[in-house]
Design a protein around this motif. Structure first.
Motif, short mmCIF file in Angstrom:
data_model
loop_
_atom_site.label_atom_id
_atom_site.label_comp_id
_atom_site.label_asym_id
_atom_site.label_seq_id
_atom_site.Cartn_x
_atom_site.Cartn_y
_atom_site.Cartn_z
N PHE A 3 -4.57 3.67 2.09
CA PHE A 3 -3.38 3.03 1.97
C PHE A 3 -2.69 2.91 3.43
CE2 PHE A 3 -2.82 7.64 0.74
CZ PHE A 3 -2.16 8.15 1.61
N HIS A 4 -3.55 3.98 4.39
CA HIS A 4 -3.02 3.83 5.61
C HIS A 4 -3.57 2.96 6.75
CE1 HIS A 4 -2.40 5.34 9.84
NE2 HIS A 4 -1.19 6.01 9.31
N ILE A 5 -3.11 2.29 7.57
CA ILE A 5 -3.59 1.18 8.51
C ILE A 5 -5.02 1.56 8.99
CG2 ILE A 5 -2.33 1.90 10.42
CD1 ILE A 5 -3.52 -1.73 9.28
N MET A 13 0.77 -1.21 0.03
CA MET A 13 -0.04 0.03 0.02
C MET A 13 0.98 1.08 -0.09
SD MET A 13 -3.21 -1.42 0.23
CE MET A 13 -4.23 -0.47 0.78
N ASN A 60 1.86 5.05 -0.21
CA ASN A 60 1.47 6.45 0.25
C ASN A 60 1.44 7.70 -0.80
OD1 ASN A 60 1.04 8.94 1.68
ND2 ASN A 60 2.32 8.17 3.48
N THR A 92 1.35 0.95 12.49
CA THR A 92 1.49 0.05 11.58
C THR A 92 1.82 -1.45 11.71
OG1 THR A 92 2.23 1.96 10.10
CG2 THR A 92 2.46 -0.22 9.26
N THR A 101 -1.15 -7.38 3.29
CA THR A 101 -0.75 -6.03 3.18
C THR A 101 0.80 -5.91 3.67
OG1 THR A 101 -1.84 -5.16 4.99
CG2 THR A 101 -2.96 -5.20 3.10
N MET A 131 2.78 -2.46 4.51
CA MET A 131 2.83 -0.73 4.67
C MET A 131 4.07 -0.37 5.14
SD MET A 131 -1.15 -0.49 6.18
CE MET A 131 -2.45 -1.11 5.41
N TYR A 132 4.48 0.62 4.45
CA TYR A 132 6.02 1.14 5.14
C TYR A 132 5.73 2.15 6.20
CZ TYR A 132 9.04 -0.93 1.52
OH TYR A 132 9.51 -1.62 0.74
#
Length: 477
Positions: free
Chosen positions: A192-194, A79, A81, A290, A145, A147-148
């Motif tokens: 795209f954010h948790i 995902m 950002n 995250t 997923t 996520m960074y």
């Protein structure tokens, strides 16, 4: 084994409303049909079960369909950002080793010399369909997923989030908040954010409607809440402040149908919580990140007034402890539970997220005598002045209670005598002078905590989820 969320939900409650956007609605059966259509077209584009792709888009129904389509196709979704720069995104694309980039047609990003194919949403929609064999169950360890992290120290790390991580997070949340047949979660957080993705996960696990907004609009949100159109919502301090200002200006109150406003992304100023109570907004502070697939602790409704300022107790499957020194009750928050990531990808793949089963969060906090967690600040933002620890959030909390201060951000500035001293950045809503703020702070703070300088700005630096980015304040200095 964990049931394939959308397949199971569409089987159980096919005609219940899953998604609402503007004047349009989709049932869970329709959502499954849209996602299946996309999954079949992803197969046509050569994307196979177990592969990793990157997804970049805004919070629209098409993005929701694409997310669920990728999950049905068995893909791991990185995902991305949408508020990062092209160079930052290219770095994450390379680090993640995604085989392709799925790109929203609304995106303005121009990627050159990218060593992987780009598939626009319209490209996918225009593709033919291929046969798709969907699994009805997932292994708990299956990565759904990635996520960074925001990369506040060093390079950001790609966090793996498994079927077990997301499912246990959703179940822990509902055991704390409860569920009604009329629940509708207003989602203004980026998908795209948790915090945004977790709302989609809860929707299909609970059978709950998501009322989706592409961006946060305080006027529209205030209207939805006062009319009782939605029952729950997630916010951060900045969006809560904007909402409160509208509700106060228009003398609006939350409908009795509105049950919960989860407030996360860092400590919420107590003044905001008091003002929310006056507007009948049931704000519950929550704590997560995250690496924990959203919530780790959340204040229960029954404790909201009794423990104001607390992030509550750990949710049902979770554990929290404080790593403290011998003579100090304040220390780093450590977390354990099935919601904690099993690891990272890319350059950080060899890094273990836990030590002896405990994840060190980098946050500073304490647990009171009744077992309630209070977050003080980020360890990396701690200001040490003349040997004294100063937490920026404490100063920001006081400044935010000033009637002419809209927002405040505090960071440390190097000082020859004290090593470091606090300075403040202020967004005001009227004429205010530095001497007034100094006097106000001296009424509520020890002398060494009073900011040594005040800078008046139009807005504070925030990331995609509206969290204050204090390292940017240091760059401003």
């Amino acid at each position: 084994m964990i049931p394939n969320w959308l397949v199971q939900r569409a089987n159980l409650t096919p005609n219940r409303i899953a998604l609402s956007f503007d004047e349009k609605e989709w049932t869970f059966r329709q959502l499954l049909d849209e996602a299946t259509n996309i999954a079949q077209k992803l197969r046509t584009n050569g994307l196979q079960d177990g592969q990793r792709i990157a997804l970049l888009g805004s919070s629209t129904p098409d993005m929701v369909f694409m997310i669920h389509g990728c999950l049905l196709a068995g893909l791991e979704i990185v995902m991305l950002n949408a508020r990062l720069t092209s160079s930052e995104l290219k770095w994450q694309l390379a680090d993640s080793e995604a085989v392709a980039l799925l790109l929203d047609d609304q995106s303005s990003f121009q990627f050159t010399n990218l060593s992987k194919p780009i598939l626009s949403f319209s490209d996918i929609h225009a593709s033919g369909k291929s046969e798709l064999s969907m699994v009805d169950r997932w292994l708990p360890s299956k990565t759904l997923t990635i996520m960074y992290t925001s990369g506040t120290t060093g390079f950001p790390k790609g966090v793996r989030q498994t079927a077990e991580n997301h499912t246990s997070s959703a179940l822990s949340s509902v055991l704390n908040l409860g569920l009604t047949e009329h629940d509708c979660w207003l989602c203004t957080m980026p998908l795209f954010h948790i915090s945004g993705f977790s709302i989609l996960a809860r929707s299909v696990i609970y059978g709950m409607t998501v009322r989706l907004y592409e961006k946060f609009d305080e006027y529209a949100v205030a209207d939805e809440i006062q009319r009782g159109q939605v029952t729950r919502m997630s916010v951060v301090a900045a969006s809560l402040q904007r909402l409160l200002m509208v509700m106060e200006e228009q003398n609006l109150y939350a409908s009795t149908a509105f049950l919960t406003m989860l407030a996360g992304g860092g400590p919420i100023p107590v003044d905001y919580l008091r003002r929310a109570r006056e507007r009948r907004l049931p704000v519950l502070q929550t704590y997560g990140m995250t690496e924990t697939s959203s919530q780790t602790a959340t204040l229960s409704a029954e404790d909201a007034l009794r423990k104001i300022g607390s992030a509550g107790k750990p949710l049902f499957f979770n554990q929290i402890k404080i790593d403290v020194s011998a003579n100090d009750a304040v220390g780093e928050v450590l977390v354990a539970g099935p919601h904690v990531t099993p690891g990272y990808i890319g350059h950080a793949a060899a890094v273990s997220p836990t030590t002896d089963g405990w994840f060190p969060t980098g946050d500073i906090g304490y647990v009171d005598e009744d077992g309630y967690l209070f977050i003080v600040d980020r360890r990396s933002d701690l200001i040490i002045s003349g040997g004294e620890n100063i937490y920026p959030a404490e100063i920001e909390n006081i400044l935010a209670s000033h009637p002419l201060v809209v927002e405040a951000g505090v960071c440390g500035q190097e000082d020859e005598k004290w090593g470091s001293v606090p300075v403040a950045f202020i967004v005001s809503k009227g004429k205010i002078v530095e001497s007034d703020l100094v006097a106000y702070c001296k009424q509520h703070l020890a002398g060494y905590k009073v900011p040594k300088a005040f800078h008046f700005v139009e807005q504070l630096p925030r990331n995609a989820s509206n969290k204050l980015v204090r390292r940017k304040l240091k760059e401003w200095l």
